[in-house]
Write an enzyme that holds these catalytic residues in place. Structure first.
Site, PDB file in Angstrom:
ATOM      1  N   ILE A 153      -4.379  -4.183   6.700  1.00  0.00           N
ATOM      2  CA  ILE A 153      -3.136  -4.314   5.936  1.00  0.00           C
ATOM      3  C   ILE A 153      -2.637  -5.753   5.973  1.00  0.00           C
ATOM      4  CG2 ILE A 153      -0.742  -3.532   5.727  1.00  0.00           C
ATOM      5  CD1 ILE A 153      -2.846  -1.415   4.956  1.00  0.00           C
TER       6      ILE A 153
ATOM      7  N   GLY B 175       3.710  15.937   4.961  1.00  0.00           N
ATOM      8  CA  GLY B 175       4.808  16.593   4.242  1.00  0.00           C
ATOM      9  C   GLY B 175       6.161  16.146   4.767  1.00  0.00           C
TER      10      GLY B 175
ATOM     11  N   SER C 285       3.223   5.589   5.066  1.00  0.00           N
ATOM     12  CA  SER C 285       1.763   5.453   5.107  1.00  0.00           C
ATOM     13  C   SER C 285       1.141   5.611   3.724  1.00  0.00           C
ATOM     14  CB  SER C 285       1.177   6.513   6.025  1.00  0.00           C
ATOM     15  OG  SER C 285       1.218   7.772   5.380  1.00  0.00           O
ATOM     16  N   CYS C 286      -0.135   5.309   3.634  1.00  0.00           N
ATOM     17  CA  CYS C 286      -0.866   5.403   2.370  1.00  0.00           C
ATOM     18  C   CYS C 286      -0.775   6.813   1.793  1.00  0.00           C
ATOM     19  CB  CYS C 286      -2.323   5.000   2.578  1.00  0.00           C
ATOM     20  SG  CYS C 286      -3.098   5.755   4.021  1.00  0.00           S
ATOM     21  N   ASN C 287      -1.068   7.829   2.612  1.00  0.00           N
ATOM     22  CA  ASN C 287      -1.009   9.197   2.112  1.00  0.00           C
ATOM     23  C   ASN C 287       0.390   9.541   1.628  1.00  0.00           C
ATOM     24  OD1 ASN C 287      -3.648  10.553   2.462  1.00  0.00           O
ATOM     25  ND2 ASN C 287      -3.395   9.964   4.603  1.00  0.00           N
TER      26      ASN C 287
ATOM     27  N   HIS D 116      -8.851   8.157   0.135  1.00  0.00           N
ATOM     28  CA  HIS D 116      -8.406   9.534   0.311  1.00  0.00           C
ATOM     29  C   HIS D 116      -8.486  10.262  -1.029  1.00  0.00           C
ATOM     30  CE1 HIS D 116      -6.966   8.240   4.155  1.00  0.00           C
ATOM     31  NE2 HIS D 116      -5.858   7.660   3.729  1.00  0.00           N
TER      32      HIS D 116
ATOM     33  N   ARG E 115     -10.304   9.573   4.233  1.00  0.00           N
ATOM     34  CA  ARG E 115     -11.442   8.756   4.659  1.00  0.00           C
ATOM     35  C   ARG E 115     -11.371   8.710   6.178  1.00  0.00           C
ATOM     36  NH1 ARG E 115      -8.693   6.665   7.544  1.00  0.00           N
ATOM     37  NH2 ARG E 115      -7.749   4.598   7.705  1.00  0.00           N
TER      38      ARG E 115
ATOM     39  N   GLY F  95       2.333   3.851  10.208  1.00  0.00           N
ATOM     40  CA  GLY F  95       1.867   4.427  11.466  1.00  0.00           C
ATOM     41  C   GLY F  95       2.982   4.571  12.489  1.00  0.00           C
TER      42      GLY F  95
END
Lengths: 343, 343, 343, 343
Positions: A14, A197, A141-143, A222, A170, A112
């Site tokens: 990052i 969630g 985060s990315c997700n 992902h 991933r 994170g």
């Protein structure tokens, strides 16, 4: 134009992308990079002319030995900065936050870290305004970023009742796939619901979202599958139009041959994205299906890249260099070449 | 006791397992194996003493050259059989069906074939009775078998309203993973819904089930994630009890270290299963979650093994050697060592 | 017949196979297994009726909680044994050796340990005699065992001048491939020569052997490529005959379809080997090439299985229950079904 | 300055890189791309402004349907070109050669084609001169190019007696890894010696080189291990100096953290190489070992990129736009940023 002095602490997957993105902003200036390593990654950063600061004495010694010029320590770096973007590994962010506070410098931590460290979780299209002038925020985060982007788009169109997702993650990033991987297996998160969630709800508590997550043995991106209960029967066109209200989602098509993670990665390299990065959520348009009041779709998330534009916007929000969310988003999109159609 | 003469046509991943399973049944006798190859697989079958029949002249010549004794051709094999289990590759089953009909021998095709070829799709716990005395049936695919087993259990307990699943499929089987695989990517089915939902309805049209499917780069087993809308609020215990009504589902626990496909495969090898086969659907008990009237869970499917007990039961149903479904299922379970707890 | 009481300390990949192999020997009796875990692996061992000893108090508590009956501690296990086979992870063998010495029990360590711990490194076909009556020995690693077996065969035929090998290692074992792997890359040993050459010389100092090693992203088996400078020009038949003098090498053929690691693994499962184990070094007969006084060949090594017969022989050598090497080797080969042709 | 008109036939992994490299040359002009597909790859090429020619009627129709402007057919493309670089899949090169000859246009085929098609095999540092003014040449394959580069360097220093190599090949390229891969296995070439040794001799018949080759399940790059018999005892410094005489080999160090294929790929992306390409052979300096008159070393080959500079040089040689090999090599190196140290 006022220019914000930005420090980046931690030059990993990052960190290096944030550094490159800051270089592209007219209203920001990179004052330096803090790190503790002296291997090829930092050597490469130094060879590009970035000012390198050593966070530890061991780090300084190692850097000196590799002929990396050390510009100072972490205190020096913070002194020079209006805002610091923390991109250190997971366990360090909380500790560093204390240091940033003591130094009186605004800061951004990555997804994170826990929400309570900053008390604010950020996604540009959802809550830019609420971050204006804050001392700190957390770019989720990315997700989570991809979830908030897409579900918020459905919500803006009054289409979202509840969403249930399966997140295929991933297993590790390419740069460390020689030491930290899974092989010929899948690794489910032990608990359903998984944490993404609730994490999305840290940005928007109104989202009714439940996720399950599993690691798969690939390094590229992902892949999220969603079943959405719509508020009413709707057409596919209405749904596509809803997603289009986000400037950071893009449609891709199976019928163009973009049929797998690797094909999309190759496309990103072909259109000259640095590192083959994809900042957008790539939704398969021709796979997306509406049946009555249910919606099914899947998309790809480049976990190394998606939070980069969010981080740039977060810098603007904290420092109030731009108070209009869409103006910041537009500047960022323009600078990074973010687009809603790839081919 | 009457003994049924069974032929197996096609000695691949499924065929060889059917052969071994027939060997374990007291009421069945293997009359021979039909194939066209002469490589290590058929050489091994021959060395175990099975009668090998050559489906083609080329096959016969190749076998002869490799010192495999050829017991006859496909007509000879069918002559000797009361029922033939077709385990040939996907494209051959339809053509072979004509031949089995002409020869007047009952037959079973695998789930890769279309429903209309036999007009009946089989899953032992759901519709054994309707296959009694039929001339032919189709044992549904590995994915579909697992779906029918688990959703039927919920249905029997009056808990199932509708089910939405994401199916993570092994990309290829181990024996051919040197020529037919995917690498460092995932490959989604181009369409949602994928075919497994309608396929489950070919066994039980009442199931309200929608699936999406994706290939992942591993060879061990499928992993299914489900979101189920229950008919009412229920407790976790009620759900577990419902699944327990299938004798071919087993609970596993993350907390025992059974946390990934590879660990479960290793367990199967440790409990001396041939080929490390798992005939059961392995549901993670401690991952399963009920929230109000919604149920979330995941399970593993050994795609090479799950249809083997179904095929054995299908033989008994077609030939009416056993008219009581549960008695057939019990015999099969006993012979294969099927159990509801592994550790 | 005298029966040797054997303890196995550590029930991992090697330990469980040693346990099963001991069960197959007429002149040995397993007195128990020592371990510290209580997960599915130990639960499975207990369910098979093996006596489980807890090496630590934490281990005992965990076992008790999982309803595993604990037969005693490590001291109790050693008391009951004439010889203990140490199969604990790498770092524990050296420490355990002290304990075994204090307890006055003979012991065998695995190839992950240093030579000096026992002062003797064992490979049955090479130096069984020199281990007779010793207090301890080290069964060399899977890679080294295969090197010593094959090069010793060439040496016995006066064909070996020097050998240069490239060792392609499986990156991790299947049971732990969910936490300890490499993905879409290869990882070379940082140094050439790698340690396996000198390690082979710990068994036979006369071998002129240099190796380089690299990890590849698969879990099945090692693959070694060799260039051998022969002492003279020789025919392929002479070389094949030389390898045939080892009863633990077997020839396989590309032309039989045994063209990759996965095909050979599938064959082992098809011939009913427990865990799909291959105790033999599988040399490709039709790939092997002699050009003048140079020999090129490649073979597969099942890293989980190859040291098992060696360990059984080592037990006989230390305890002098059999003083004739070939008689021990024959007993072991017979019990495990070791053969020189698979198909 | 005279400018050469270059056509590229086939826009795949090699073709697209050749196109981009031609764009960087001052003495070349791309006149267009020939292809038959109309998927995202060609759509992307068209969107970059390249002239697209349709090799077939089906191709033209497909392109038209996707709104790709078609500039003409293959004849039109050849009419516009002084030289055509054939980058079509393996089976088409031989057939196309006839067409290029009929059209009277000079041509270059890739290493997948046979030597006899052009009668000349090209590697810039070895035999540029012999290609001057020829009608056609073949740029040897990625593996062979790396072999010729490195062994020729040793030969120039009078150090090379004979070389024996093990070539670990990437199993497939990233862009097609969703349909054409191997999984959890390795696939050896059935024959030793493999074809790369003789192929290197098609460039330089004096090289005494024997190779064995094996596919490994990763997509990034090839890894070659070598054992070289030197003409005499030599120092490591002499060997390093020999390799330094090639401007297209670069040293990397394990001690810098460049310890695996993935790390080197990440470095290429970090230094802004398009597609993360590495044109150089990357030799591990600290792994390289000389013992007496034997040399051991390993290097990485980016199979997608290494032949690109060779192809550019081949264009200059055929067209005689530059008769001095080193001047052409220098121009190419400069334009592509080829260097002998990465960090």
């Amino acid at each position: 134009m006022k220019t914000i002095n930005v420090a980046v602490n931690g030059y990993g997957v990052i960190g290096k992308r944030v550094v490159e993105a800051i270089d592209l902003q007219e209203d920001m200036k990179l004052v330096g990079i803090g790190d503790v390593a002296a291997d090829w990654r930092i050597q490469t950063a130094a060879s590009k002319g970035y000012a390198i600061f050593a966070n530890t004495e061991d780090g300084r010694n190692a850097m000196t030995q590799e002929n990396i010029q050390v510009a100072g320590n972490l205190d020096d770096l913070l002194d020079a900065a209006d805002v610091v973007v923390d991109c250190t590994p997971k366990k360090f962010g909380a500790e560093n936050a204390q240091r940033y506070k003591s130094a009186g410098v605004k800061f951004i931590v990555q997804g994170g870290e826990k929400h309570h460290i900053t008390g604010h979780s950020f996604a540009a299209e959802s809550n830019y305004i609420s971050a204006l002038g804050r001392h700190s925020t957390r770019v989720v985060s990315c997700n989570t970023t991809s979830i908030v982007r897409t579900l918020s788009a459905l919500k803006r169109a009054d289409l979202l009742k509840k969403a249930r997702g399966t997140l295929l993650r991933r297993a590790t990033d390419p740069w460390e796939s020689h030491k930290n991987g899974i092989m010929n297996t899948m690794v489910p998160e032990p608990k359903i619901p998984s944490h993404q969630g609730p994490d999305a709800q840290s940005v928007d508590p109104e989202l009714d979202v439940v996720t399950a997550a599993v690691k798969v043995p690939q390094t590229l991106s992902h892949l999220h599958y969603w079943t959405v209960q719509l508020t009413r029967e709707a057409s596919k066109e209405e749904v596509l139009k809803a997603f289009d209200t986000s400037t950071r989602t893009a449609f891709i098509k199976m019928s163009d041959g973009l049929s797998a993670n690797n094909a999309v990665k190759e496309l990103m390299l072909d259109i000259n994205r640095p590192h083959g990065d994809m900042y957008e959520v790539a939704i398969w348009e021709d796979m997306l299906k509406v049946e009555g009041d249910e919606l099914y779709y899947a998309y790809l998330v480049d976990n190394q890249a998606i939070v980069i534009p969010e981080t740039i916007d977060a810098i603007r929000a904290l420092t109030e260099i731009e108070s209009d969310p869409q103006k910041s988003i537009d500047k960022t999109n323009q600078s990074l070449g973010i687009r809603q159609q790839f081919v």
